[in-house]
Design an enzyme around this catalytic site. Structure first.
Site, PDB file in Angstrom:
ATOM      1  N   GLY A  21      -2.088  -2.163  -2.750  1.00  0.00           N
ATOM      2  CA  GLY A  21      -1.335  -1.546  -3.836  1.00  0.00           C
ATOM      3  C   GLY A  21      -0.815  -0.192  -3.413  1.00  0.00           C
ATOM      4  N   ARG A  54       5.029   4.587   5.768  1.00  0.00           N
ATOM      5  CA  ARG A  54       6.337   4.847   5.163  1.00  0.00           C
ATOM      6  C   ARG A  54       6.507   6.345   5.015  1.00  0.00           C
ATOM      7  NH1 ARG A  54       4.509   6.800   0.530  1.00  0.00           N
ATOM      8  NH2 ARG A  54       2.755   5.815  -0.537  1.00  0.00           N
TER       9      ARG A  54
END
Length: 408
Positions: A154, A279
């Protein structure tokens, strides 16, 4: 000659910036999404958003192949962590530069990430994997309350809670397993020691630590950012310790290509790795890097994606700080005011609102609670924070609580 295109597979808060940078670099940005309507804000940019089942790899290959008949596909990437591995697989299929999809998938599974980091000797909180309520209870007893309880897969702090006693533990476990939480994979829960101490994060491109920032959160049991500052006030030794551990994490996870954001808590034992994100940091993180050092991480990431040489040299050094605007209650947003006055203060770089009056406010205890942010920058941290506070003091809003059942 076919126009060069950049394919973006889904995205989140940084999507608009990726689109704008792609256009600036002379590329045609094309968004592939299962629900293009979520990117309606791209309409003024005349961006092509194509509906495709982004969970179906074969469908993505077919769509990219179709587009290649019209465009010269220069690169494929994603501004969304959960699709970054998919983008990496597409890059491999079409022989384009991209991240190692296996490394991304391992990193996105927080339990596997923990195992790989621990095997390489990186400092971690104690942790256990749980599949049911009995496992969670047992893990918390072994580790000792308070504990962090969160989904093993998540992002955005969704489903992450600090459980300080057995009642909070049982309540949050029931929430996660009772059908209210949307699982991206089979239900697996990570139970972790609550590593207490100041929060830091490292912004990284390739194997180079660009900057180390710090952040503050709102009240527990949630972890909703309230303020983010770059650079963090660290001694040379403290900065080096975080940098060394960051690079050790990259090697352990095979993440030495592209952007990474690593989160830490500085405990009484020193820096402890909380999470490695394969990221860029979310908005407003990239803006702070650009203000602090003159490095546009989105631009440099896209250059890497399309096979061009990037430039990570710092152009200047100053301080940047962001305050996240978070409501203190649920209800209907009546009005929000003071934005133009806040934006007019010298040193204020941006005042961004994500809501309109009459919007229902329902707090969830994660990044979705944000209603906007304010960013300020200066040659020194004290001035940046003072400017930020002055601007935030101008911004005000009113929320009328939802009527209770007896008032309806």
């Amino acid at each position: 000659m076919a126009r060069r295109a950049l394919i973006l597979v889904e995205g989140l808060s940084t999507m608009l910036r990726y689109v704008q940078v792609a256009q600036h670099l002379g590329l045609r940005p094309i968004v592939l999404s299962a629900d293009p309507t979520r990117y309606d804000y791209l309409a003024p940019e005349s961006i092509e958003a194509i509906r495709v089942d982004t969970g179906n790899f074969d469908a993505l290959i077919r769509e990219c192949s179709r587009l290649s008949a019209t465009y010269d596909i220069a690169g494929i990437t994603s501004a969304r962590e959960s699709f970054y591995a998919t983008a990496g697989k597409l890059c491999r299929h079409f022989d384009l530069p991209g991240p190692n999809p296996t490394s991304i998938e391992r990193c996105c599974d927080k339990f596997v990430q923990r195992q790989l980091l621990g095997e390489a000797g990186n400092p971690l909180p104690a942790y256990r994997l749980a599949a049911n309520a009995a496992d969670v209870e047992s893990a918390a007893a072994e580790i000792g309350l308070p504990v962090i309880v969160k989904p093993a897969v998540g992002g955005g702090s969704i489903g992450v809670r600090l459980c300080r006693n057995v009642d909070e533990l049982a309540e949050h476990t029931a929430y996660l397993l009772g059908g209210k939480h949307v699982w991206r994979s089979s239900p697996r829960i990570l139970v972790e020691e609550f590593a207490q101490g100041p929060y830091y994060y490292a912004d990284i491109m390739g194997d180079e630590v660009i900057g180390i920032g710090t952040g503050d959160f709102g009240p527990p049991p949630h972890f909703v950012f309230r303020e983010i500052t770059l650079p963090a006030l660290l001694t040379d030794d403290e900065h080096q310790r975080i940098s060394d551990i960051s690079q050790s994490c990259l090697r352990a996870l095979g993440l030495e290509w592209g952007p990474t954001c690593i989160e830490f808590r500085w405990t009484k034992l020193g820096p402890v790795v909380i999470e490695v994100n394969p990221r860029l940091g979310g908005v407003p993180g990239p803006q702070l890097v650009q203000l602090a050092y003159g490095i546009d991480l989105v631009t440099e990431h896209i250059k890497l994606v399309i096979g061009e040489e990037w430039d990570l040299r710092k152009k200047h050094s100053q301080s940047a700080a962001a305050r996240i605007l978070v409501p203190d209650r649920d209800g209907i947003l009546d009005w929000i005011d003071g934005v133009s006055r806040a934006a007019a203060i010298p040193g204020v770089v941006e005042v961004k609102l994500d809501v309109e009056p009459k919007t229902p406010i329902v707090r969830k205890g994660d990044h979705r609670d944000w209603i906007g942010y304010v960013i300020a920058a200066s040659s020194n941290l004290a001035q940046a924070k003072a400017t930020l506070q002055r601007a935030v003091d101008f911004v005000d809003w009113s929320i009328t609580p939802f009527p209770t059942r007896g008032e309806q």
